[in-house]
Design a protein around this motif. Structure first.
Motif, PDB file in Angstrom:
ATOM      1  N   GLU A  72      -6.875   6.855  -5.788  1.00 45.27           N
ATOM      2  CA  GLU A  72      -6.671   6.563  -4.357  1.00 45.27           C
ATOM      3  C   GLU A  72      -5.744   5.383  -4.104  1.00 45.27           C
ATOM      4  OE1 GLU A  72     -10.759   5.914  -2.931  1.00 45.27           O
ATOM      5  OE2 GLU A  72     -10.265   3.776  -2.887  1.00 45.27           O
ATOM      6  N   ARG A  73      -5.788   4.378  -4.999  1.00 47.47           N
ATOM      7  CA  ARG A  73      -4.903   3.223  -4.823  1.00 47.47           C
ATOM      8  C   ARG A  73      -3.440   3.636  -5.019  1.00 47.47           C
ATOM      9  NH1 ARG A  73      -3.385   0.389  -8.895  1.00 47.47           N
ATOM     10  NH2 ARG A  73      -2.157  -1.478  -8.587  1.00 47.47           N
ATOM     11  N   LEU A  74      -3.193   4.450  -6.038  1.00 48.83           N
ATOM     12  CA  LEU A  74      -1.823   4.900  -6.295  1.00 48.83           C
ATOM     13  C   LEU A  74      -1.339   5.825  -5.178  1.00 48.83           C
ATOM     14  CD1 LEU A  74      -1.920   5.508 -10.163  1.00 48.83           C
ATOM     15  CD2 LEU A  74      -0.949   3.572  -8.942  1.00 48.83           C
ATOM     16  N   VAL A  75      -2.239   6.659  -4.662  1.00 42.94           N
ATOM     17  CA  VAL A  75      -1.890   7.546  -3.540  1.00 42.94           C
ATOM     18  C   VAL A  75      -1.532   6.692  -2.316  1.00 42.94           C
ATOM     19  CG1 VAL A  75      -2.816   9.280  -1.915  1.00 42.94           C
ATOM     20  CG2 VAL A  75      -3.248   9.511  -4.362  1.00 42.94           C
ATOM     21  N   HIS A  76      -2.327   5.636  -2.099  1.00 43.41           N
ATOM     22  CA  HIS A  76      -2.075   4.719  -0.977  1.00 43.41           C
ATOM     23  C   HIS A  76      -0.718   4.025  -1.144  1.00 43.41           C
ATOM     24  CE1 HIS A  76      -2.650   1.490   1.914  1.00 43.41           C
ATOM     25  NE2 HIS A  76      -2.302   0.657   0.954  1.00 43.41           N
ATOM     26  N   ILE A  77      -0.443   3.535  -2.364  1.00 45.54           N
ATOM     27  CA  ILE A  77       0.829   2.847  -2.628  1.00 45.54           C
ATOM     28  C   ILE A  77       2.000   3.798  -2.385  1.00 45.54           C
ATOM     29  CG2 ILE A  77       2.249   1.836  -4.488  1.00 45.54           C
ATOM     30  CD1 ILE A  77      -0.404   0.684  -5.640  1.00 45.54           C
ATOM     31  N   ASN A  78       1.849   5.027  -2.857  1.00 47.31           N
ATOM     32  CA  ASN A  78       2.901   6.033  -2.695  1.00 47.31           C
ATOM     33  C   ASN A  78       3.148   6.319  -1.204  1.00 47.31           C
ATOM     34  OD1 ASN A  78       4.781   7.901  -3.576  1.00 47.31           O
ATOM     35  ND2 ASN A  78       3.284   9.536  -3.750  1.00 47.31           N
TER      36      ASN A  78
ATOM     37  N   THR B  29      -6.752   0.055 -10.696  1.00 45.96           N
ATOM     38  CA  THR B  29      -7.536   0.112  -9.457  1.00 45.96           C
ATOM     39  C   THR B  29      -8.795  -0.750  -9.580  1.00 45.96           C
ATOM     40  OG1 THR B  29      -6.680   2.278  -8.874  1.00 45.96           O
ATOM     41  CG2 THR B  29      -8.799   1.689  -7.892  1.00 45.96           C
ATOM     42  N   ILE B  30      -9.438  -0.650 -10.743  1.00 44.42           N
ATOM     43  CA  ILE B  30     -10.629  -1.478 -10.985  1.00 44.42           C
ATOM     44  C   ILE B  30     -10.252  -2.963 -10.938  1.00 44.42           C
ATOM     45  CG2 ILE B  30     -12.431  -2.089 -12.691  1.00 44.42           C
ATOM     46  CD1 ILE B  30     -12.823   0.687 -11.356  1.00 44.42           C
ATOM     47  N   SER B  31      -9.145  -3.283 -11.590  1.00 47.27           N
ATOM     48  CA  SER B  31      -8.677  -4.677 -11.619  1.00 47.27           C
ATOM     49  C   SER B  31      -8.396  -5.171 -10.192  1.00 47.27           C
ATOM     50  CB  SER B  31      -7.417  -4.759 -12.491  1.00 47.27           C
ATOM     51  OG  SER B  31      -6.847  -6.012 -12.393  1.00 47.27           O
ATOM     52  N   SER B  32      -7.723  -4.347  -9.400  1.00 47.52           N
ATOM     53  CA  SER B  32      -7.400  -4.740  -8.016  1.00 47.52           C
ATOM     54  C   SER B  32      -8.649  -4.917  -7.158  1.00 47.52           C
ATOM     55  CB  SER B  32      -6.486  -3.697  -7.372  1.00 47.52           C
ATOM     56  OG  SER B  32      -5.245  -3.691  -7.996  1.00 47.52           O
ATOM     57  N   ASN B  35     -10.338  -8.173  -8.178  1.00 46.16           N
ATOM     58  CA  ASN B  35      -9.618  -9.356  -7.691  1.00 46.16           C
ATOM     59  C   ASN B  35      -9.590  -9.459  -6.166  1.00 46.16           C
ATOM     60  OD1 ASN B  35      -8.906 -10.312 -10.241  1.00 46.16           O
ATOM     61  ND2 ASN B  35      -7.199  -8.891 -10.363  1.00 46.16           N
ATOM     62  N   GLY B  36     -10.119  -8.455  -5.503  1.00 49.63           N
ATOM     63  CA  GLY B  36     -10.157  -8.465  -4.034  1.00 49.63           C
ATOM     64  C   GLY B  36      -8.820  -8.111  -3.395  1.00 49.63           C
ATOM     65  N   ARG B  37      -7.899  -7.587  -4.213  1.00 43.78           N
ATOM     66  CA  ARG B  37      -6.587  -7.215  -3.665  1.00 43.78           C
ATOM     67  C   ARG B  37      -6.633  -5.846  -2.999  1.00 43.78           C
ATOM     68  NH1 ARG B  37      -4.377  -8.976  -8.736  1.00 43.78           N
ATOM     69  NH2 ARG B  37      -4.162  -6.790  -9.262  1.00 43.78           N
ATOM     70  N   TYR B  38      -7.601  -5.032  -3.385  1.00 44.11           N
ATOM     71  CA  TYR B  38      -7.701  -3.679  -2.827  1.00 44.11           C
ATOM     72  C   TYR B  38      -9.146  -3.364  -2.463  1.00 44.11           C
ATOM     73  CZ  TYR B  38      -7.627   1.410  -2.565  1.00 44.11           C
ATOM     74  OH  TYR B  38      -7.780   2.701  -2.136  1.00 44.11           O
ATOM     75  N   ASN B  39      -9.338  -2.903  -1.230  1.00 46.14           N
ATOM     76  CA  ASN B  39     -10.671  -2.482  -0.804  1.00 46.14           C
ATOM     77  C   ASN B  39     -10.803  -0.974  -1.006  1.00 46.14           C
ATOM     78  OD1 ASN B  39     -11.580  -5.022   0.066  1.00 46.14           O
ATOM     79  ND2 ASN B  39     -10.501  -4.780   2.000  1.00 46.14           N
ATOM     80  N   PRO B  40     -11.787  -0.546  -1.776  1.00 43.17           N
ATOM     81  CA  PRO B  40     -11.890   0.892  -2.050  1.00 43.17           C
ATOM     82  C   PRO B  40     -12.278   1.684  -0.809  1.00 43.17           C
ATOM     83  CG  PRO B  40     -13.815  -0.239  -2.880  1.00 43.17           C
ATOM     84  CD  PRO B  40     -12.879  -1.290  -2.394  1.00 43.17           C
ATOM     85  N   SER B  41     -12.009   2.976  -0.860  1.00 42.00           N
ATOM     86  CA  SER B  41     -12.438   3.861   0.232  1.00 42.00           C
ATOM     87  C   SER B  41     -13.968   3.931   0.208  1.00 42.00           C
ATOM     88  CB  SER B  41     -11.860   5.255   0.020  1.00 42.00           C
ATOM     89  OG  SER B  41     -12.451   5.849  -1.131  1.00 42.00           O
TER      90      SER B  41
END
Lengths: 135, 66
Positions: A72-78, B29-32, B35-41
């Motif tokens: 999901e993070r990569l999809v968001h970045i894209n 994604t786990i790392s982010s 670190n609080g850089r990414y909030n998961p869905s």
């Protein structure tokens, strides 16, 4: 996966046909264009087929590729990068069209540029409305 | 949004790779998230909570209003 492979083989075959027609029409102006497009399609599909073949042989790699495609993070970045590119393009295109018209380029070229610009906005609004209704 | 993912992961002695593998996301994604850089869905937050056997509220806390 099989469906994708069939599609890639079809694209490769189309590229091959265009390449052969391009060679046959080499003396003609269109020949070079067909040759270029054919070679491009062949190269693109060959690379995808090879990637698919390598991934299919390695289940661990296949899982990794699947995870990275769905992450999901990569999809968001894209999506974010695409949105920024869309915004950037829409800042660049109007002055470019203005320069073209001031440079007294043939009218149909300017109108083609305007049409592409308008179609891009129509596509944007179409997906905006569609997504608004969905969520 | 603050979270306890890194602390919980270390507590259970698992690596970022192992957690990423279990949650079917990338290690980055786990790392982010840690670190609080990414909030998961919400969906991924539920998967994380289920993995640790806790509720979402026990793992994720909203930053205090300033």
């Amino acid at each position: 996966m099989k469906k994708q492979r069939v599609r890639e083989v079809a694209v490769f075959t189309l590229g091959l046909v265009l390449l052969i027609v391009g060679i046959a029409l080499w003396e003609n102006k269109v020949g070079g264009v067909l040759l270029g497009v054919g070679a491009g399609l062949m190269g693109m599909s060959a690379a995808r087929l090879y990637t698919g073949w390598v991934v299919a042989k390695d289940p661990k790699l296949a899982r990794q590729v699947q995870i990275e495609e769905q992450d999901e993070r990569l999809v968001h970045i894209n999506s974010f990068a695409k949105a920024k590119a869309f915004d950037f393009l829409h800042v660049l295109v109007p002055p470019f069209l203005l320069i073209l018209s001031l440079a007294r380029v043939q009218l149909w070229i300017v109108l083609l540029g305007v049409a592409i610009y308008v179609v891009d906005w129509v596509v944007y609004f179409f997906f905006y409305v569609k997504r608004t209704r969905e969520i | 949004m603050k979270n306890k993912v890194a602390a919980l992961r270390r507590e259970r002695g698992i690596t970022q790779e192992e957690l990423a593998d279990a949650l079917e996301v990338s290690r980055q994604t786990i790392s982010s998230i840690e670190n609080g850089r990414y909030n998961p869905s919400l969906e991924l937050a539920f998967r994380i909570a289920r993995f640790f056997g806790l509720t979402i509220e026990e793992i994720f806390q909203e930053d205090e209003y300033r």
